[in-house]
Design an enzyme around this catalytic site. Structure first.
Site: not given
Ligand code: 13P
Length: 251
Positions: A104, A171
């Site tokens: 992450h 992400e």
């Molecule tokens: P948000 O949905 O708060 O933008 O976070 C995304 C995230 O980092 C999930 O791992």
């Protein structure tokens, strides 16, 4: 095709009773709520909440709630020993978790290098646990047109030896927690970079999108070809919103 909805509660405090109540309220009122073989629901939570929440799941009479799968948010790259504050994959396995997020961006920011992320993936694998492998570029990388080499570098560093993503979450860092979800063109181009790599390596995995996913934008995101689920932060902290997102994810 199976879809995935993953909640990442991060270091937020969640009222577990209220979360369950709000989640069940939506399930009760949605006649067409997707079945467990249509959408897999995973929650990544801290280990204290895990102990409490897993008991709720076990004692629940609701089949959908019962089928929620619980993952950790991180794992140590070491097997055991003098590593203050860390949790081993062995321990995660023993207490009954099924997997963990690795890579992450919030942990990469905190010092997790590509190699550390790989080592964490290896430790999960040694215990037969699943990973959710996260990748994503920051704004500077995107704007300097270096997204492709950046993502490929993250993928190559992880997919070595027997390690591979069990689920792969794209992400973009600039979309996390900002309320700005990535536009579908950007997501599409990332999906194609990722898919080309996976095909070459003969790796079969589902790609999820993460970054400001909400009740408002879920339909648009899940309609993007190649996106088979979402990883949700803020909007997963409320059981009602999470369930509404889940109800829309099968399209
Ligand atoms: P948000 O949905 O708060 O933008 O976070 C995304 C995230 O980092 C999930 O791992």
């Amino acid at each position: 095709l199976m879809k995935y909805l993953v909640a990442n509660w991060k270091m937020n405090s969640v009222d577990l009773d209220l979360w369950e109540k709000n989640f069940l309220k939506v399930i009760g009122s949605e006649k067409d709520f997707p079945k467990s073989h249509e959408v897999k629901l995973i929650i990544c939570l801290n280990l204290y909440d895990y102990q409490l929440f897993s008991k709720k799941i076990q004692s629940s009479k609701n089949q959908i709630f019962q089928n929620i799968i619980l993952y950790a948010q991180d794992v140590s790259r070491y097997k055991e020993g003098a590593h203050t504050g860390q949790i081993s994959s062995h321990y995660l396995k023993n207490i009954g978790l099924e997997g963990s997020i690795v890579g992450h961006s919030e942990l990469r920011e905190n010092g997790d290098t590509e190699n550390i992320v790989f080592q964490k993936g290896l430790k999960l694998k040694e215990q037969g646990l699943s990973n959710i492998f996260c990748i994503g570029e920051d704004l500077v990388t995107l704007e300097s047109n270096e997204k492709k080499s950046f993502l490929l570098n993250q993928l190559k560093a992880f997919c070595k030896k027997d390690v591979k993503p069990d689920l792969l979450a794209y992400e973009p860092i600039w979309a996390i927690g900002t309320g700005i979800e990535a536009d579908s063109e950007n997501i599409k181009s990332s999906v194609s970079i990722i898919n080309d790599f996976l095909e070459q390596k003969k790796i079969n995995t589902s790609i999820l999108y993460g970054g400001s996913v909400s009740v408002e934008n879920i339909l648009e995101i899940i309609a993007i070809p190649g996106i088979e689920g979402c990883l949700v932060g803020n909007s997963s902290l409320d059981g009602e919103q999470f369930a509404i997102i889940a109800s829309k994810i099968t399209g």
